[in-house]
Design an enzyme around this catalytic site. Structure first.
Site, short mmCIF file in Angstrom:
data_model
loop_
_atom_site.label_atom_id
_atom_site.label_comp_id
_atom_site.label_asym_id
_atom_site.label_seq_id
_atom_site.Cartn_x
_atom_site.Cartn_y
_atom_site.Cartn_z
N ASP A 33 0.83 -1.21 0.00
CA ASP A 33 0.00 0.00 0.00
C ASP A 33 0.86 1.26 0.00
O ASP A 33 1.38 1.66 1.05
CB ASP A 33 -0.89 -0.03 1.24
CG ASP A 33 -1.75 1.21 1.37
OD1 ASP A 33 -2.25 1.48 2.48
OD2 ASP A 33 -1.91 1.91 0.35
N ASP A 213 -1.51 5.58 -5.25
CA ASP A 213 -1.95 4.75 -4.14
C ASP A 213 -2.34 3.34 -4.56
O ASP A 213 -3.47 3.10 -4.98
CB ASP A 213 -3.14 5.43 -3.43
CG ASP A 213 -3.54 4.68 -2.20
OD1 ASP A 213 -4.54 5.06 -1.57
OD2 ASP A 213 -2.85 3.70 -1.85
C1 LIG Z 1 -5.61 9.28 1.57
C2 LIG Z 1 -6.01 7.88 1.92
C3 LIG Z 1 -5.90 6.99 0.69
C4 LIG Z 1 -6.25 5.57 1.03
N1 LIG Z 1 -5.38 5.11 2.10
C5 LIG Z 1 -4.49 4.10 1.94
N2 LIG Z 1 -4.24 3.64 0.75
N3 LIG Z 1 -3.94 3.58 3.03
C6 LIG Z 1 -5.46 5.88 3.34
C7 LIG Z 1 -5.11 7.32 3.04
C1 LIG Z 2 -5.62 0.81 2.20
C2 LIG Z 2 -6.49 -0.24 2.77
C3 LIG Z 2 -7.89 0.28 2.92
C4 LIG Z 2 -8.72 -0.75 3.64
N1 LIG Z 2 -8.60 -2.08 3.07
C5 LIG Z 2 -9.64 -2.95 3.20
N2 LIG Z 2 -10.71 -2.54 3.80
N3 LIG Z 2 -9.49 -4.21 2.76
C6 LIG Z 2 -7.34 -2.54 2.48
C7 LIG Z 2 -6.51 -1.46 1.90
#
Ligand SMILES: CC1CCN(C(=N)N)CC1
Ligand SMILES: CC1CCN(C(=N)N)CC1
Length: 322
Positions: A33, A213
């Site tokens: 991520d 992202d």
């Molecule tokens: C700005 C947000 C984008 C989605 N996120 C993530 N991929 N962990 C959380 C922060």
């Molecule tokens: C960035 C993360 C957002 C939350 N996710 C999820 N609920 N499986 C995974 C990725």
């Protein structure tokens, strides 16, 4: 050293991509991520009922960082929390001998139900890491100095397995030139700006600032751009029940591009048909970033490109066509 790990779609719609990682003596499947900075895993600290269907990290009490904790929540309301260990982590043959491994004691339902995902491996800046009392490094930060080049490259694919390369650029994974721009890392993410967007053959000047992202499935941009896009899709509408724009699954979707560093980064229309809905239409891969104030260039944007994330003296991002 350098190394490469596969990125395998977790389902037929590419909702997320999973990569095998050895943590201690277990191999887990983690969601890499670039939007967060914690390496957290399902662990033997959790209730057995939460572990059904998951691979998990068998903690070794001798490796615990006593008194350290972590707690993270994501944009979609999911989250997790737990304790911290220093243990071996191997990704594609690249080894961190004492990586901060964040072992879950509690995990939200979205993760428990997603039996394919055994945790996350954050690849944003370590300034976003949630460990207390001392922030910990991401895996990339931990291994940075041992890498042949200070970079990782993201090769996510449409309905197919791609890869994450660490420490090297794989010429077999892209065609044409790599176009580099400086990255804005001031908010902890890999930030880029576009100077225009295009829908089909029509270009519009606009400033589109956002983050790359891999942990977000779709492509989220400002509402006026989303409206302009679906105005070109016959039968499309905003469906609040489904939570976004939908259209007839037979619709022809125009290509979408963002001009970054003077180069059009094209998302093929085909990639913008994300998945069928429960209501018999199809859900769009482009949706509104309503009100978060920046765009999120998630998997829908990334899966046609080879994207180099270089942490040199000046952080840069390189885009090339797959
Ligand atoms: C700005 C947000 C984008 C989605 N996120 C993530 N991929 N962990 C959380 C922060
Ligand atoms: C960035 C993360 C957002 C939350 N996710 C999820 N609920 N499986 C995974 C990725």
């Amino acid at each position: 050293t350098n190394g490469s790990a596969p990125a395998v779609p977790s389902d037929q719609y590419d909702s997320l991509y999973l990569s095998p990682v050895t943590v201690g003596s277990s191999t887990l499947h983690l969601d890499f991520d670039t939007g967060s900075s914690d390496l957290w895993v399902f662990s033997s600290l959790q209730a057995q009922s939460s572990l059904v269907g998951h691979d998990y990290y068998m903690v070794d009490p001798a490796k615990e960082k006593q008194g350290y904790t972590w707690k993270i929540s994501y944009g979609d309301g999911s989250g997790a929390s737990g304790k911290v260990y220093a243990d071996k982590v191997v990704v594609g043959g690249v080894t961190a001998t004492a990586q901060a491994v964040e072992a879950a004691t509690a995990v939200s339902a979205q993760f428990t139900q997603d039996v394919d995902t055994d945790g996350l491996l954050g690849l944003a800046m370590s300034t976003l890491n949630t460990v207390k009392p001392q922030q910990q490094k991401t895996f990339f930060d931990t291994v940075l100095k041992q890498l042949a080049q200070p970079l990782f490259a993201v090769d996510l694919k449409y309905h197919a397995a791609g890869s994450y390369d660490f420490g090297f650029i794989d010429k077999s994974k892209y065609t044409g030139a790599i176009n580099y721009v400086n990255a804005d890392t001031s908010k902890g993410w890999w930030g880029v700006s576009a100077t225009a967007y295009s829908i089909g053959n029509a270009s519009t000047s606009a400033t589109v600032s956002g983050i790359l992202d891999t942990g977000t499935t779709l492509l989220y941009v400002d509402t006026p751009i989303v409206k302009a896009y679906y105005a070109k899709v016959k039968g499309s509408k905003m469906d609040n029940t489904q939570g976004g724009y939908v259209f007839p699954c037979s619709a022809t979707l125009p290509d979408f591009s963002l001009t970054i560093g003077g180069v059009k980064q094209i998302v093929p229309g085909k990639h913008i048909n994300y998945s069928p809905t429960s209501a018999g239409n199809c859900f769009g891969g482009i949706q509104t970033n309503d009100g978060i104030g920046f765009s999120i260039l998630g998997d829908i944007f990334l899966k046609s490109k080879y994207v180099i994330h270089e942490m040199g003296s000046t952080p840069r991002i390189g885009f090339a066509q797959q």
